[in-house]
Design a protein around this motif. Structure first.
Motif, PDB file in Angstrom:
ATOM      1  N   PRO A 165       0.826  -1.219   0.000  1.00 16.76           N
ATOM      2  CA  PRO A 165       0.000   0.000   0.000  1.00 16.76           C
ATOM      3  C   PRO A 165       0.856   1.263   0.000  1.00 16.76           C
ATOM      4  CG  PRO A 165      -0.731  -1.546   1.689  1.00 16.76           C
ATOM      5  CD  PRO A 165       0.566  -2.061   1.167  1.00 16.76           C
ATOM      6  N   LEU A 166       0.352   2.301  -0.636  1.00 13.43           N
ATOM      7  CA  LEU A 166       0.952   3.625  -0.543  1.00 13.43           C
ATOM      8  C   LEU A 166       0.365   4.301   0.695  1.00 13.43           C
ATOM      9  CD1 LEU A 166       2.421   6.187  -1.606  1.00 13.43           C
ATOM     10  CD2 LEU A 166       0.365   6.644  -2.967  1.00 13.43           C
ATOM     11  N   VAL A 167       1.219   4.718   1.624  1.00 16.37           N
ATOM     12  CA  VAL A 167       0.767   5.336   2.869  1.00 16.37           C
ATOM     13  C   VAL A 167       1.186   6.808   2.869  1.00 16.37           C
ATOM     14  CG1 VAL A 167       0.849   5.295   5.387  1.00 16.37           C
ATOM     15  CG2 VAL A 167       0.957   3.149   4.098  1.00 16.37           C
ATOM     16  N   LEU A 168       0.214   7.707   3.019  1.00 21.69           N
ATOM     17  CA  LEU A 168       0.479   9.141   3.096  1.00 21.69           C
ATOM     18  C   LEU A 168       0.013   9.659   4.450  1.00 21.69           C
ATOM     19  CD1 LEU A 168      -0.755  10.283  -0.435  1.00 21.69           C
ATOM     20  CD2 LEU A 168       1.599  10.022   0.309  1.00 21.69           C
ATOM     21  N   LYS A 169       0.887  10.430   5.113  1.00 26.09           N
ATOM     22  CA  LYS A 169       0.554  10.990   6.424  1.00 26.09           C
ATOM     23  C   LYS A 169       0.673  12.508   6.361  1.00 26.09           C
ATOM     24  CE  LYS A 169       2.001   6.887   9.003  1.00 26.09           C
ATOM     25  NZ  LYS A 169       2.844   6.351  10.105  1.00 26.09           N
ATOM     26  N   GLY A 170      -0.424  13.196   6.670  1.00 25.33           N
ATOM     27  CA  GLY A 170      -0.432  14.649   6.587  1.00 25.33           C
ATOM     28  C   GLY A 170       0.521  15.317   7.563  1.00 25.33           C
ATOM     29  N   GLY A 171       0.702  14.721   8.740  1.00 22.01           N
ATOM     30  CA  GLY A 171       1.607  15.305   9.720  1.00 22.01           C
ATOM     31  C   GLY A 171       1.265  16.760  10.003  1.00 22.01           C
ATOM     32  N   VAL A 172       2.292  17.576  10.173  1.00 16.00           N
ATOM     33  CA  VAL A 172       2.103  18.999  10.459  1.00 16.00           C
ATOM     34  C   VAL A 172       2.006  19.813   9.172  1.00 16.00           C
ATOM     35  CG1 VAL A 172       3.133  21.039  11.541  1.00 16.00           C
ATOM     36  CG2 VAL A 172       3.289  18.805  12.667  1.00 16.00           C
ATOM     37  N   TYR A 173       2.769  19.421   8.143  1.00 11.41           N
ATOM     38  CA  TYR A 173       2.885  20.243   6.937  1.00 11.41           C
ATOM     39  C   TYR A 173       2.030  19.731   5.774  1.00 11.41           C
ATOM     40  CZ  TYR A 173       6.872  21.976   9.551  1.00 11.41           C
ATOM     41  OH  TYR A 173       7.674  22.503  10.533  1.00 11.41           O
ATOM     42  N   GLY A 174       1.368  18.619   5.942  1.00  9.39           N
ATOM     43  CA  GLY A 174       0.526  18.096   4.871  1.00  9.39           C
ATOM     44  C   GLY A 174       1.299  17.201   3.914  1.00  9.39           C
ATOM     45  N   ALA A 175       0.570  16.440   3.127  1.00  5.60           N
ATOM     46  CA  ALA A 175       1.181  15.547   2.138  1.00  5.60           C
ATOM     47  C   ALA A 175       0.257  15.443   0.944  1.00  5.60           C
ATOM     48  CB  ALA A 175       1.422  14.166   2.746  1.00  5.60           C
ATOM     49  N   SER A 176       0.844  15.159  -0.218  1.00  2.00           N
ATOM     50  CA  SER A 176       0.033  15.020  -1.426  1.00  2.00           C
ATOM     51  C   SER A 176       0.704  14.047  -2.377  1.00  2.00           C
ATOM     52  CB  SER A 176      -0.160  16.378  -2.117  1.00  2.00           C
ATOM     53  OG  SER A 176       1.076  16.876  -2.587  1.00  2.00           O
ATOM     54  N   ARG A 177      -0.087  13.500  -3.260  1.00  3.08           N
ATOM     55  CA  ARG A 177       0.421  12.681  -4.359  1.00  3.08           C
ATOM     56  C   ARG A 177      -0.343  13.085  -5.608  1.00  3.08           C
ATOM     57  NH1 ARG A 177       3.691   8.204  -4.601  1.00  3.08           N
ATOM     58  NH2 ARG A 177       4.536   9.275  -2.783  1.00  3.08           N
ATOM     59  N   GLY A 178       0.406  13.593  -6.602  1.00  2.00           N
ATOM     60  CA  GLY A 178      -0.198  14.125  -7.807  1.00  2.00           C
ATOM     61  C   GLY A 178      -0.537  15.604  -7.618  1.00  2.00           C
ATOM     62  N   PRO A 179      -0.964  16.330  -8.681  1.00  6.49           N
ATOM     63  CA  PRO A 179      -1.090  15.780 -10.028  1.00  6.49           C
ATOM     64  C   PRO A 179       0.277  15.527 -10.640  1.00  6.49           C
ATOM     65  CG  PRO A 179      -1.399  18.138 -10.089  1.00  6.49           C
ATOM     66  CD  PRO A 179      -1.255  17.765  -8.634  1.00  6.49           C
ATOM     67  N   GLY A 180       0.321  14.751 -11.676  1.00  3.94           N
ATOM     68  CA  GLY A 180       1.586  14.401 -12.297  1.00  3.94           C
ATOM     69  C   GLY A 180       1.719  12.898 -12.406  1.00  3.94           C
ATOM     70  N   ARG A 181       2.910  12.484 -12.690  1.00  2.00           N
ATOM     71  CA  ARG A 181       3.203  11.084 -12.978  1.00  2.00           C
ATOM     72  C   ARG A 181       3.469  10.321 -11.682  1.00  2.00           C
ATOM     73  NH1 ARG A 181       5.440   8.605 -17.655  1.00  2.00           N
ATOM     74  NH2 ARG A 181       6.692   6.774 -17.171  1.00  2.00           N
ATOM     75  N   TRP A 182       2.578   9.424 -11.319  1.00  5.47           N
ATOM     76  CA  TRP A 182       2.846   8.567 -10.165  1.00  5.47           C
ATOM     77  C   TRP A 182       2.196   7.207 -10.367  1.00  5.47           C
ATOM     78  CZ3 TRP A 182      -1.051   7.282  -6.356  1.00  5.47           C
ATOM     79  CH2 TRP A 182      -2.265   7.965  -6.497  1.00  5.47           C
ATOM     80  N   GLU A 183       2.761   6.224  -9.735  1.00  8.67           N
ATOM     81  CA  GLU A 183       2.330   4.847  -9.912  1.00  8.67           C
ATOM     82  C   GLU A 183       1.219   4.520  -8.925  1.00  8.67           C
ATOM     83  OE1 GLU A 183       4.382   0.423 -10.334  1.00  8.67           O
ATOM     84  OE2 GLU A 183       5.588   2.201  -9.884  1.00  8.67           O
ATOM     85  N   VAL A 184       0.102   4.054  -9.416  1.00  8.05           N
ATOM     86  CA  VAL A 184      -1.063   3.797  -8.576  1.00  8.05           C
ATOM     87  C   VAL A 184      -1.071   2.336  -8.126  1.00  8.05           C
ATOM     88  CG1 VAL A 184      -3.575   3.831  -8.440  1.00  8.05           C
ATOM     89  CG2 VAL A 184      -2.376   5.549  -9.825  1.00  8.05           C
ATOM     90  N   PRO A 185      -0.941   2.083  -6.822  1.00  2.00           N
ATOM     91  CA  PRO A 185      -1.062   0.709  -6.332  1.00  2.00           C
ATOM     92  C   PRO A 185      -2.528   0.356  -6.130  1.00  2.00           C
ATOM     93  CG  PRO A 185      -0.573   2.155  -4.510  1.00  2.00           C
ATOM     94  CD  PRO A 185      -0.640   3.024  -5.744  1.00  2.00           C
ATOM     95  N   GLY A 186      -2.780  -0.861  -5.746  1.00  2.00           N
ATOM     96  CA  GLY A 186      -4.155  -1.273  -5.529  1.00  2.00           C
ATOM     97  C   GLY A 186      -4.753  -0.764  -4.236  1.00  2.00           C
ATOM     98  N   HIS A 187      -3.898  -0.263  -3.331  1.00  2.00           N
ATOM     99  CA  HIS A 187      -4.371   0.161  -2.013  1.00  2.00           C
ATOM    100  C   HIS A 187      -3.613   1.419  -1.585  1.00  2.00           C
ATOM    101  CE1 HIS A 187      -5.207  -1.096   2.484  1.00  2.00           C
ATOM    102  NE2 HIS A 187      -5.898  -0.035   2.099  1.00  2.00           N
ATOM    103  N   VAL A 204      -2.542  16.895  10.918  1.00  2.48           N
ATOM    104  CA  VAL A 204      -2.799  18.321  11.126  1.00  2.48           C
ATOM    105  C   VAL A 204      -2.710  19.096   9.815  1.00  2.48           C
ATOM    106  CG1 VAL A 204      -2.026  20.390  12.367  1.00  2.48           C
ATOM    107  CG2 VAL A 204      -1.926  18.170  13.487  1.00  2.48           C
ATOM    108  N   GLY A 205      -1.896  18.587   8.866  1.00  2.35           N
ATOM    109  CA  GLY A 205      -1.670  19.331   7.624  1.00  2.35           C
ATOM    110  C   GLY A 205      -2.563  18.935   6.473  1.00  2.35           C
ATOM    111  N   GLY A 206      -3.212  17.778   6.548  1.00  3.85           N
ATOM    112  CA  GLY A 206      -4.102  17.329   5.485  1.00  3.85           C
ATOM    113  C   GLY A 206      -3.393  16.547   4.391  1.00  3.85           C
ATOM    114  N   VAL A 207      -4.170  15.777   3.640  1.00  3.23           N
ATOM    115  CA  VAL A 207      -3.647  14.973   2.537  1.00  3.23           C
ATOM    116  C   VAL A 207      -4.518  15.190   1.308  1.00  3.23           C
ATOM    117  CG1 VAL A 207      -3.402  12.606   1.653  1.00  3.23           C
ATOM    118  CG2 VAL A 207      -2.541  13.167   3.921  1.00  3.23           C
ATOM    119  N   LYS A 208      -3.850  15.295   0.148  1.00  2.00           N
ATOM    120  CA  LYS A 208      -4.566  15.397  -1.120  1.00  2.00           C
ATOM    121  C   LYS A 208      -4.065  14.311  -2.065  1.00  2.00           C
ATOM    122  CE  LYS A 208      -5.773  18.521  -4.930  1.00  2.00           C
ATOM    123  NZ  LYS A 208      -5.589  19.866  -5.518  1.00  2.00           N
TER     124      LYS A 208
END
Length: 208
Positions: free
Chosen positions: A80-102, A109-113
């Motif tokens: 699985p791809l795991v993203l944690k917003g933490g304090v500053y936030g996290a994002s994946r995309g837009p752009g070229r990235w590999e999509v796993p099944g999970h 605190v920072g949010g995830v997109k």
């Protein structure tokens, strides 16, 4: 007073005995065609195996057809791809990235997109486990993709689904689970600003 006869409990399905879906059969057909292109099976054998694949009823019947072929690394089998917003936030995309099944997203605190608008995904389904926590999780999917949000507990922040149900053939279903927390979970198609960026550079990043 006569007692009612007990109904027999359903027998467990043996391994491989589950019924195959159209997508399961199509995946085997594609694997067989790739094997023929690689020279692993000849075209007469390909025709015979394709006919069996299209008439197979269970996973066990399908498994026999590819048992002597090398296993392929598919996005569905990757960790699985795991993203944690933490304090500053996290994002994946837009752009070229590999999509796993999970995908697992913790808003923190920072949010995830998560932005799928620039990817070409061959999976029939992508599981997204979203936990809004404090700042929330936003999932952006292209027009023509659909989302199933039935597995999300809205929590305090709620669940906002702005997608349309008009799923185009060959596109993945985003199956959302998780909790809204305080920040909530949002799934939507691109907004006006994002659409302008897509239109200004439509060829950027295509993958997988």
């Amino acid at each position: 007073m006569t007692s009612q006869p007990l109904e027999p409990s359903p027998r467990p399905v043996p391994p491989g005995g589950l019924r195959a879906s159209h997508d399961d059969r199509e995946a085997v057909v594609e694997r067989l065609r790739d094997a023929a292109a690689e020279g692993r099976i000849d075209f007469d054998e390909l025709d015979a195996r394709l006919e069996q694949a299209l008439t197979s009823r269970t996973h066990a019947e399908l498994a026999v057809l590819t048992a002597d072929l090398p296993q392929v690394d598919s996005p569905a089998s990757r960790p699985p791809l795991v993203l944690k917003g933490g304090v500053y936030g996290a994002s994946r995309g837009p752009g070229r990235w590999e999509v796993p099944g999970h995908v697992i997203a913790h808003g923190g605190v920072g949010g995830v997109k998560l932005d799928f608008t620039r990817v070409e995904c061959r999976l029939t389904e992508v599981a997204v486990e979203a936990h809004g926590e404090i700042a929330g999780v936003t999932v952006v999917i292209p027009d023509g993709w659909a989302a199933d949000t039935g597995g999300v507990d809205p929590g305090i922040g709620g669940l906002t689904d702005k997608t349309t149900p008009d799923r185009l053939p060959g596109t993945p279903l985003i199956r959302l689970t998780g909790t809204g927390g305080a920040g909530g979970v949002v799934v939507r198609h691109p907004n006006r600003r994002e659409r302008r960026k897509l239109e200004s550079n439509p060829a950027q990043g295509q993958v997988y």
